[in-house]
Design an enzyme around this catalytic site. Structure first.
Site, PDB file in Angstrom:
ATOM      1  N   TYR A  34     -65.042 -34.247 -13.048  1.00  0.00           N
ATOM      2  CA  TYR A  34     -63.665 -34.840 -12.821  1.00  0.00           C
ATOM      3  C   TYR A  34     -63.105 -33.626 -11.996  1.00  0.00           C
ATOM      4  CZ  TYR A  34     -58.810 -35.803 -12.701  1.00  0.00           C
ATOM      5  OH  TYR A  34     -57.553 -36.054 -12.313  1.00  0.00           O
ATOM      6  N   GLU A  56     -57.760 -37.293  -5.963  1.00  0.00           N
ATOM      7  CA  GLU A  56     -58.348 -37.304  -7.265  1.00  0.00           C
ATOM      8  C   GLU A  56     -59.859 -37.950  -7.070  1.00  0.00           C
ATOM      9  OE1 GLU A  56     -57.262 -38.805 -11.807  1.00  0.00           O
ATOM     10  OE2 GLU A  56     -57.161 -40.233 -10.287  1.00  0.00           O
TER      11      GLU A  56
END
Length: 419
Positions: free
Chosen positions: A143, A230
């Site tokens: 992530y 993101e």
């Protein structure tokens, strides 16, 4: 403080949908995955081969162009949780790995459908585009994101050695695996900053190349006036290359004048049509799920109005700030937007006249009431500049408008009008 207050109001007025789906972004343009991938690729970020398709025929042609036995088909909506979503038709999942000869079947079911996820609530979002992507041989998923951090006064890079799932779940399950690296906006990330991120991700391949990818993502964040980048997952393939396998990018609305190519890609079909209409009239509108429509001047007064409606036992249907310089046409447009919500059973107008004059508001109320033939009770509280003129205009109109002496009185009368 706008969003936290709206979040509290949202929790009060609605038990049907999660609050996140009720409160829209106030200064972010969001793009689809395929649009974000194209921008990232132009900035030197590694992305999977993917071809957007707006028709079944385009989807089939895209799969043939990729040329593999299997492809990934992804519904394109502006909401997270697509993989676990469900179409209103009953088809489960907005992301599928399928044989290439099944593309026509799946594209037919997905295009033109409505996909519901945790973030969209039961209303869902329309699927007008699918992304046909190459199936990647990914061995590790991480992530990574870049956000604006109030505490450090600049961007912060967030990395986690696990990815492909909700960062909220990761933060709850393994908070020690998440690292945060603040960046000096004046100089950008140092080599030490980049090395911290690469180390935190747990990259097993070429760490120098990985650092270059992180730097490319940061450059994208700055150069394209992003509020968020993101990448989940930021993945590593069998050769150790970092690939942005899925990404969401938010852009600052204030940058529209210098990022025209990006802002022209805005997909209005993914937005509340009332909010789209409000933006065209330079009104600030956010739809909620109550039954008392609100028209107020000033964000603080609007939030106070919603709070008092809730305290009096009512449920606000919207946040609507007409600003300090609205004209009669904008007031009429505000009424049209409020009454477009079929749940609205009454309207409360709360105006404190400063720059905005009460007589202008009154003229707009009268014109809107006549032109729109309003069928719901309208409670009006005016105070400030030209209040006597405004009250006289309302009185002389002959319309069945409900006057209020103060905000408490207005809220009580609005709640009573629909009791």
């Amino acid at each position: 403080m706008l969003l936290p207050t709206l979040a509290r109001t949202c929790r009060t007025v609605s038990r049907r949908l999660p609050c996140a789906s009720s409160v829209g972004s106030v200064r972010r343009l969001n793009l689809h995955e395929y649009q974000s991938a194209q921008i990232m690729k132009s900035c030197g970020v590694n992305v999977p081969l993917g071809i957007p398709a707006h028709t079944v025929e385009e989807a089939v042609a895209a799969a043939k162009s990729i040329g593999d036995d299997q492809v990934v088909i992804k519904a394109q909506i502006l909401a997270g949780g697509r993989g676990l979503g469900i179409f209103t038709s009953g088809l489960e999942g907005g992301v599928h790995i399928i044989d290439s000869d099944k593309v026509e079947e799946y594209a037919s079911k997905m295009l033109g459908g409505t996909l519901m996820t945790k973030q969209t609530g039961p209303t869902g979002k329309p699927v007008n585009t699918v992304l046909i992507a190459k199936k990647m041989n990914l061995v590790k998923e991480f992530y990574f994101s870049i956000l604006l951090d109030r505490a450090s006064g600049g961007p912060v890079m967030i990395a986690c050695s696990e990815g492909g799932t909700s960062i909220e779940d990761l933060a709850h399950k393994s908070p020690e695996k998440i690292i945060k690296v603040p960046v000096d906006i004046r100089t950008g990330p140092s080599q030490e900053d980049l090395d911290k991120v690469v180390e935190g991700l747990g990259v097993s391949g070429d760490k120098t190349a990985a650092a270059h990818q992180i730097k490319a993502l940061y450059n994208l964040f700055v150069e394209k006036d992003c509020t968020m980048v993101e990448v989940n997952p930021l993945a590593e393939d069998s050769e150790g290359n970092l690939i942005a396998a899925d990404a969401k990018i938010g852009f600052d609305d204030n940058s529209a004048f210098r990022q025209k190519d990006i802002h022209n890609q805005r997909d209005y079909s993914q937005e509340d049509p009332r909010e789209v209409a409000a933006s065209k009239w330079d009104l600030n509108y956010i739809g909620l799920h109550g039954d008392i429509g609100c028209m107020v001047n000033g964000a603080g007064l609007a939030m106070g109005t919603m709070d008092i409606i809730s305290l009096k036992g009512g449920t606000p249907a919207n946040f609507l700030d007409v600003g300090g310089s609205a004209n009669v046409d904008q007031i009429k447009a505000a009424f049209e937007i409020i009454t477009a919500d079929p749940e609205v059973k009454a309207i409360l107008v709360n105006i404190f006249g400063g720059i905005m004059k009460c007589d202008i508001i009154a003229e707009g109320i009268v014109q809107a009431s006549r032109d729109l033939e309003l069928k719901v009770p309208v409670v009006v509280r005016l105070e400030g500049t030209n209040v006597e003129k405004g009250q006289q205009i309302l009185k002389d109109s002959g319309l069945d408008l409900i006057s209020a002496s103060d905000l408490d009185d207005a809220a009580e009368k609005a709640v009573a009008a629909i009791a």
